[in-house]
Design a protein around this motif. Structure first.
Motif, PDB file in Angstrom:
ATOM      1  N   ASN A 243      -8.769  -8.273  -5.421  1.00 41.55           N
ATOM      2  CA  ASN A 243     -10.133  -8.040  -5.870  1.00 41.55           C
ATOM      3  C   ASN A 243     -10.478  -6.563  -5.638  1.00 41.55           C
ATOM      4  N   ALA A 244     -11.011  -5.910  -6.661  1.00 32.09           N
ATOM      5  CA  ALA A 244     -11.304  -4.475  -6.551  1.00 32.09           C
ATOM      6  C   ALA A 244     -12.427  -4.208  -5.545  1.00 32.09           C
ATOM      7  N   ASP A 245     -13.374  -5.116  -5.435  1.00 32.88           N
ATOM      8  CA  ASP A 245     -14.493  -4.920  -4.510  1.00 32.88           C
ATOM      9  C   ASP A 245     -14.100  -5.185  -3.062  1.00 32.88           C
ATOM     10  N   ASN A 246     -13.204  -6.128  -2.850  1.00 33.03           N
ATOM     11  CA  ASN A 246     -12.809  -6.510  -1.492  1.00 33.03           C
ATOM     12  C   ASN A 246     -11.305  -6.781  -1.466  1.00 33.03           C
ATOM     13  N   PRO A 247     -10.478  -5.708  -1.458  1.00 35.40           N
ATOM     14  CA  PRO A 247      -9.027  -5.937  -1.479  1.00 35.40           C
ATOM     15  C   PRO A 247      -8.530  -6.497  -0.151  1.00 35.40           C
ATOM     16  N   GLY A 248      -7.414  -7.181  -0.221  1.00 33.68           N
ATOM     17  CA  GLY A 248      -6.813  -7.723   0.983  1.00 33.68           C
ATOM     18  C   GLY A 248      -6.277  -6.625   1.880  1.00 33.68           C
ATOM     19  N   ILE A 249      -5.985  -6.988   3.107  1.00 34.78           N
ATOM     20  CA  ILE A 249      -5.530  -6.009   4.101  1.00 34.78           C
ATOM     21  C   ILE A 249      -4.206  -5.373   3.679  1.00 34.78           C
ATOM     22  N   LEU A 250      -3.252  -6.189   3.267  1.00 34.96           N
ATOM     23  CA  LEU A 250      -1.949  -5.644   2.881  1.00 34.96           C
ATOM     24  C   LEU A 250      -2.039  -4.808   1.619  1.00 34.96           C
ATOM     25  N   VAL A 251      -2.854  -5.224   0.667  1.00 30.08           N
ATOM     26  CA  VAL A 251      -2.992  -4.467  -0.579  1.00 30.08           C
ATOM     27  C   VAL A 251      -3.645  -3.118  -0.308  1.00 30.08           C
ATOM     28  N   SER A 252      -4.669  -3.090   0.528  1.00 28.53           N
ATOM     29  CA  SER A 252      -5.323  -1.814   0.812  1.00 28.53           C
ATOM     30  C   SER A 252      -4.404  -0.876   1.595  1.00 28.53           C
ATOM     31  N   LYS A 253      -3.623  -1.406   2.528  1.00 29.99           N
ATOM     32  CA  LYS A 253      -2.671  -0.561   3.265  1.00 29.99           C
ATOM     33  C   LYS A 253      -1.587  -0.033   2.340  1.00 29.99           C
ATOM     34  N   TRP A 254      -1.091  -0.884   1.442  1.00 32.23           N
ATOM     35  CA  TRP A 254      -0.057  -0.465   0.503  1.00 32.23           C
ATOM     36  C   TRP A 254      -0.601   0.643  -0.400  1.00 32.23           C
ATOM     37  N   HIS A 255      -1.837   0.512  -0.848  1.00 29.89           N
ATOM     38  CA  HIS A 255      -2.469   1.553  -1.671  1.00 29.89           C
ATOM     39  C   HIS A 255      -2.599   2.855  -0.877  1.00 29.89           C
ATOM     40  N   SER A 256      -2.954   2.739   0.391  1.00 28.80           N
ATOM     41  CA  SER A 256      -3.068   3.920   1.245  1.00 28.80           C
ATOM     42  C   SER A 256      -1.719   4.615   1.402  1.00 28.80           C
ATOM     43  N   ILE A 257      -0.669   3.846   1.587  1.00 31.21           N
ATOM     44  CA  ILE A 257       0.677   4.410   1.730  1.00 31.21           C
ATOM     45  C   ILE A 257       1.094   5.105   0.441  1.00 31.21           C
ATOM     46  N   LEU A 258       0.860   4.467  -0.700  1.00 34.15           N
ATOM     47  CA  LEU A 258       1.228   5.069  -1.980  1.00 34.15           C
ATOM     48  C   LEU A 258       0.437   6.350  -2.245  1.00 34.15           C
ATOM     49  N   THR A 259      -0.837   6.369  -1.882  1.00 33.61           N
ATOM     50  CA  THR A 259      -1.657   7.558  -2.061  1.00 33.61           C
ATOM     51  C   THR A 259      -1.154   8.699  -1.182  1.00 33.61           C
ATOM     52  N   THR A 260      -0.795   8.392   0.055  1.00 36.89           N
ATOM     53  CA  THR A 260      -0.278   9.407   0.972  1.00 36.89           C
ATOM     54  C   THR A 260       1.047   9.979   0.470  1.00 36.89           C
ATOM     55  N   ILE A 261       1.930   9.127   0.015  1.00 35.62           N
ATOM     56  CA  ILE A 261       3.221   9.593  -0.505  1.00 35.62           C
ATOM     57  C   ILE A 261       3.016  10.402  -1.781  1.00 35.62           C
ATOM     58  N   GLY A 262       2.099   9.944  -2.645  1.00 29.72           N
ATOM     59  CA  GLY A 262       1.857  10.636  -3.902  1.00 29.72           C
ATOM     60  C   GLY A 262       1.211  11.997  -3.732  1.00 29.72           C
ATOM     61  N   SER A 263       0.448  12.176  -2.685  1.00 29.23           N
ATOM     62  CA  SER A 263      -0.227  13.469  -2.482  1.00 29.23           C
ATOM     63  C   SER A 263       0.621  14.468  -1.708  1.00 29.23           C
TER      64      SER A 263
END
Length: 63
Positions: free
Chosen positions: A37-57
């Protein structure tokens, strides 16, 4: 019905109730961990997004 037959029935009912409780708890945990859910993502999904953003930047080192 004798007492032994009643005990078997009670064991089956208790087993089914425990199974329902376990499945319900696991379904709630899974929905909270991996919700997309875009408004309330799960814990693993939000962490995975954070990891991908960090690697991408990350800027590669130039030599």
């Amino acid at each position: 019905m004798n007492k032994n037959g009643q005990n078997k029935g009670q064991i089956v009912v208790e087993y089914v109730l425990l199974l329902v409780i376990a499945v319900t708890i696991s379904a709630v945990l899974v929905s909270q961990l991996v919700s997309r859910n875009a408004d309330n993502p799960g814990i693993l999904v939000s962490k995975w997004h954070s990891i991908l953003t960090t690697i991408g930047s990350d800027v590669p080192d130039k030599r």
